[in-house]
Design a protein around this motif. Structure first.
Motif, PDB file in Angstrom:
ATOM      1  N   UNK A 201       0.798  -1.317   0.288  1.00  0.00           N
ATOM      2  CA  UNK A 201      -0.090  -0.058   0.327  1.00  0.00           C
ATOM      3  C   UNK A 201       1.179   1.491   0.100  1.00  0.00           C
ATOM      4  N   UNK A 202       0.495   2.544  -0.837  1.00  0.00           N
ATOM      5  CA  UNK A 202       1.489   3.582  -0.963  1.00  0.00           C
ATOM      6  C   UNK A 202       0.551   4.430  -0.861  1.00  0.00           C
ATOM      7  N   UNK A 203       0.856   5.392   0.588  1.00  0.00           N
ATOM      8  CA  UNK A 203      -0.471   6.280   0.522  1.00  0.00           C
ATOM      9  C   UNK A 203       0.074   8.108   0.661  1.00  0.00           C
ATOM     10  N   UNK A 204      -0.341   9.116   0.757  1.00  0.00           N
ATOM     11  CA  UNK A 204      -0.982  10.000   0.545  1.00  0.00           C
ATOM     12  C   UNK A 204      -0.879  10.789   1.556  1.00  0.00           C
ATOM     13  N   UNK A 205       0.426  11.125   2.461  1.00  0.00           N
ATOM     14  CA  UNK A 205      -0.416  11.918   3.570  1.00  0.00           C
ATOM     15  C   UNK A 205       0.515  12.935   4.406  1.00  0.00           C
ATOM     16  N   UNK A 206       0.036  13.700   5.243  1.00  0.00           N
ATOM     17  CA  UNK A 206       0.800  14.279   6.147  1.00  0.00           C
ATOM     18  C   UNK A 206       1.769  13.825   7.377  1.00  0.00           C
ATOM     19  N   UNK A 216       4.716  10.609   0.480  1.00  0.00           N
ATOM     20  CA  UNK A 216       4.628   9.633  -0.038  1.00  0.00           C
ATOM     21  C   UNK A 216       4.881   8.179   1.123  1.00  0.00           C
ATOM     22  N   UNK A 217       3.928   7.557   1.575  1.00  0.00           N
ATOM     23  CA  UNK A 217       4.563   6.161   2.613  1.00  0.00           C
ATOM     24  C   UNK A 217       3.811   4.663   2.133  1.00  0.00           C
ATOM     25  N   UNK A 218       5.098   4.224   2.365  1.00  0.00           N
ATOM     26  CA  UNK A 218       4.252   2.071   1.909  1.00  0.00           C
ATOM     27  C   UNK A 218       4.425   2.005   3.274  1.00  0.00           C
ATOM     28  N   UNK A 219       3.097   1.059   3.374  1.00  0.00           N
ATOM     29  CA  UNK A 219       2.443  -0.271   4.342  1.00  0.00           C
ATOM     30  C   UNK A 219       3.129  -1.765   3.999  1.00  0.00           C
ATOM     31  N   UNK A 220       2.900  -2.415   4.135  1.00  0.00           N
ATOM     32  CA  UNK A 220       2.708  -3.533   3.648  1.00  0.00           C
ATOM     33  C   UNK A 220       1.795  -4.847   4.536  1.00  0.00           C
ATOM     34  N   UNK A 221       0.687  -5.451   2.967  1.00  0.00           N
ATOM     35  CA  UNK A 221      -0.101  -6.276   4.167  1.00  0.00           C
ATOM     36  C   UNK A 221      -0.176  -7.249   5.357  1.00  0.00           C
ATOM     37  N   UNK A 222      -0.531  -6.537   6.316  1.00  0.00           N
ATOM     38  CA  UNK A 222      -0.261  -7.807   7.680  1.00  0.00           C
ATOM     39  C   UNK A 222      -1.088  -8.871   7.410  1.00  0.00           C
ATOM     40  N   UNK A 230       2.732   3.284   8.591  1.00  0.00           N
ATOM     41  CA  UNK A 230       4.058   3.553   7.326  1.00  0.00           C
ATOM     42  C   UNK A 230       5.019   3.944   7.130  1.00  0.00           C
ATOM     43  N   UNK A 231       5.763   4.020   6.180  1.00  0.00           N
ATOM     44  CA  UNK A 231       6.882   3.999   6.370  1.00  0.00           C
ATOM     45  C   UNK A 231       7.480   5.000   5.152  1.00  0.00           C
ATOM     46  N   UNK A 232       8.330   6.496   5.346  1.00  0.00           N
ATOM     47  CA  UNK A 232       8.859   7.433   4.227  1.00  0.00           C
ATOM     48  C   UNK A 232       9.642   6.858   3.632  1.00  0.00           C
ATOM     49  N   UNK A 233       9.288   7.641   2.031  1.00  0.00           N
ATOM     50  CA  UNK A 233      10.131   6.747   1.355  1.00  0.00           C
ATOM     51  C   UNK A 233      10.780   7.490   0.938  1.00  0.00           C
ATOM     52  N   UNK A 234      11.396   8.232   1.034  1.00  0.00           N
ATOM     53  CA  UNK A 234      12.918   9.371   0.864  1.00  0.00           C
ATOM     54  C   UNK A 234      12.735  10.367   0.170  1.00  0.00           C
ATOM     55  N   UNK A 243       3.119  15.982  -2.637  1.00  0.00           N
ATOM     56  CA  UNK A 243       2.789  14.309  -3.523  1.00  0.00           C
ATOM     57  C   UNK A 243       1.861  13.665  -2.741  1.00  0.00           C
ATOM     58  N   UNK A 244       0.821  14.115  -4.189  1.00  0.00           N
ATOM     59  CA  UNK A 244      -0.398  13.604  -3.633  1.00  0.00           C
ATOM     60  C   UNK A 244      -0.871  12.408  -4.286  1.00  0.00           C
ATOM     61  N   UNK A 245      -1.359  11.105  -4.364  1.00  0.00           N
ATOM     62  CA  UNK A 245      -2.638  10.411  -5.672  1.00  0.00           C
ATOM     63  C   UNK A 245      -1.691   9.234  -5.835  1.00  0.00           C
ATOM     64  N   UNK A 246      -0.774   8.812  -5.740  1.00  0.00           N
ATOM     65  CA  UNK A 246      -0.054   7.581  -5.827  1.00  0.00           C
ATOM     66  C   UNK A 246      -0.699   6.721  -6.464  1.00  0.00           C
ATOM     67  N   UNK A 247      -0.282   5.541  -7.307  1.00  0.00           N
ATOM     68  CA  UNK A 247      -0.906   4.798  -7.983  1.00  0.00           C
ATOM     69  C   UNK A 247       0.512   4.145  -8.196  1.00  0.00           C
TER      70      UNK A 247
END
Length: 550
Positions: A201-206, A216-222, A230-234, A243-247
């Motif tokens: 999952x990639x999220x856009x949030x503050x 943009x942040x990344x999460x993994x299904x548990x 969420x992990x900051x993507x650098x 940075x918004x609306x990722x795909x």
């Protein structure tokens, strides 16, 4: 040699004006209206599009408070006043007409067997209500989608996301909450995308560690309904802007998103390529060419691999409308990239270096381009290094070293970005020595927050470690677990022990003999830094693999 700044395309030189490879299509008037249409999300088969219509007077008027539906119990004027109060609590306190509010969002669905989306459906409660409703992603279940916000049957709503499942074509079950560990968002704007297999999952949030506005942040299904923290993507893919609306592309290799244009006056759609398995190393984002970006606000990209269409929204005609172009694959399309071009192919110096000492070593170097099978060429390399011609520097270049007595892995380098930063860049290709006390380099191994459960996003890297041990049957290793300094020291020590043991169990279950793997827990006792920030603490939460016997 004279260096001339130019604009280069991924496959060909760009000419001024719209790129002829793209045919822009504005979706029909059944979808695009004088109101704002946003958030296009397309089913995997390309036959259904979900979108959100904003401020439309035919919105679903269900407004429940303590299970009382005000749309049925109040007169029109009283209902409008109640709705105005609700939207004011959400953040729209100055709007005197709640029907036109940006919080008046309903989900609409369009279907077609032939791609023209001529069958329009406006679902009723519980998929829609007077509260904000919008689709973020489809799932592996063709009858289930992910929507923004979490809802309660008494009428309550809170930040987050939910699963919505269709019972039949005109009926939806009440949304069920989706859970993300350590989820919080400092602002109202939020969005997410799921990988095709729903594992990432990639999220856009503050959040507190965002560089500016939304990042943009990344999460993994548990679990079925649970994703990791969420992990900051650098700081390559993220900036001080929004940075918004990722795909995320089907192969998880490319990410599309919207951010401020180079002119700084509007939003553009960008694409970036993942360079390794860490989810924090990305190529320099590149704005898509015209006619996709136009000088107005472009956002919400969604690439449907089945049809080859890239859908996105644009305000070029006044209100927000949904457009599409036949995009095919990201790597085969022209993208404007500022690079330095010479009369000849630029060259970069490459060295193979010992991962333990950092000293240059003798070996051979394979190199090629991302997206291509195999490698372009193989060159012998001595300790002085080698100058390699890069025929197509705007592509991501893959390097892999081979050296006797070393373990190597492929790395990916954004050469175009290097040439912008340095006149004579040097690329160091690491190789881990097969000697006792040397470390085997791995991408970060991710666990469920506070637990020893390995997240699925790390399976590929553990499979690489398994392959290394299969290729070297006498190799023995020690797995060291480390944590940051937040929490009780004994609990952290136990957590690092359990995580190291979890990796051993994964390898043993895969077929490696247990005696070849030892574990050691250090808890917070061997930090790489002073733990003074979340970014630094994340570096200390790690697993090291040390060779004990060759």
């Amino acid at each position: 040699m004279i260096y001339i700044p130019v604009l280069i395309a991924v496959l060909s030189l760009l000419c001024p004006g719209p790129n002829p490879m793209y045919t822009l299509e504005k979706l029909s008037g059944q979808i695009n209206t004088k109101y704002d249409e946003i958030n296009p999300v397309v089913s995997l088969d390309g036959k259904t599009i979900y979108f959100t219509r904003v401020g439309h007077p035919s919105f679903d008027k269900t407004l429940k408070v303590d299970q009382e539906d005000y749309s049925k119990t109040l007169g029109f004027n009283s209902y409008i006043e109640r709705l105005k109060d609700v939207y004011a609590q959400l953040g729209d306190g100055n709007n005197t007409d709640p029907i036109s509010s940006a919080f008046n969002q309903d989900i609409w669905i369009a279907t077609s067997e032939h791609g023209n989306f001529d069958q329009i459906i406006h679902p009723s409660y519980p998929l829609n209500s007077a509260l904000p409703n919008s689709v973020c992603a489809v799932t592996t279940d063709p009858n289930m989608i992910i929507i923004v916000n979490q809802f309660y049957k008494d009428g309550g709503m809170q930040k987050g996301f939910s699963f919505a499942k269709m019972s039949d074509w005109h009926s939806w079950r009440f949304p069920e909450p989706l859970f993300i560990y350590d989820y919080y968002n400092l602002e109202a704007g939020v969005n997410l995308t799921l990988s095709k297999d729903n594992e990432v999952m990639v999220l856009s949030m503050q959040r507190h560690n965002s560089l500016g506005e939304n990042d943009l942040y990344v999460s993994f299904r548990v679990h079925t309904t649970l994703w990791s923290a969420p992990l900051h993507m650098g700081d390559v893919i993220n900036s001080i802007d929004n940075e918004i609306t990722p795909f995320l592309s089907d192969d998880k290799r490319f990410i599309f998103f919207s951010s401020k244009s180079q002119a700084g006056t509007d939003q553009d759609v960008y694409v970036s390529e993942r360079l390794d398995d860490s989810w924090t190393e990305w190529s320099t984002p590149r704005a898509l060419p015209t006619p996709i970006n136009s000088g107005s606000d472009e956002a919400q990209p969604f690439l449907n691999q089945k049809s080859g269409y890239l859908y996105f929204t644009s305000t070029r005609d006044g209100s927000s409308d949904i457009f599409r172009v036949n995009f095919e694959k990201p790597e085969s399309q022209p993208v404007a990239i500022p690079i330095v071009k010479t009369a000849e192919a630029p060259q970069v110096k490459c060295l193979i270096v010992d991962g333990k000492t950092g000293n240059p070593i003798i070996g051979s170097l394979q190199y090629g381009y991302a997206g291509e099978d195999g490698f372009h060429d193989t060159k012998a390399v001595d300790t002085r290094g080698i100058q390699l011609p890069i025929d197509d520097p705007q592509k991501i270049v893959r390097f892999k070293a081979k050296a006797k007595g070393y373990i190597t892995r492929e790395i990916r380098i954004d050469v175009a970005a290097l040439l912008l930063k340095e006149k004579n860049p040097v690329i160091l290709v690491p190789a881990d020595p097969l000697v006792p006390d040397a470390k085997i380099s791995l991408a970060p191994i991710y666990f469920l927050r506070g637990k020893d459960k390995i997240l699925s996003g790390s399976f590929a890297e553990l499979d690489r470690l398994f392959s290394i041990m299969k290729q070297h049957p006498s190799l023995q290793i020690k797995i060291e677990g480390h944590t940051d300094n937040v929490g009780d020291e004994f609990a952290l020590f136990m957590l690092s022990d359990k995580r190291a043991s979890a990796i051993k169990k994964y390898l043993v279950t895969s077929g490696i003999q247990a005696y070849r793997i030892k574990t050691k827990a250090f808890g917070p006792r061997k930090p790489l830094n002073d733990n003074s920030s979340e970014e630094l603490r994340s570096m200390n939460r790690r697993v090291d693999v040390i060779i004990t016997k060759v």
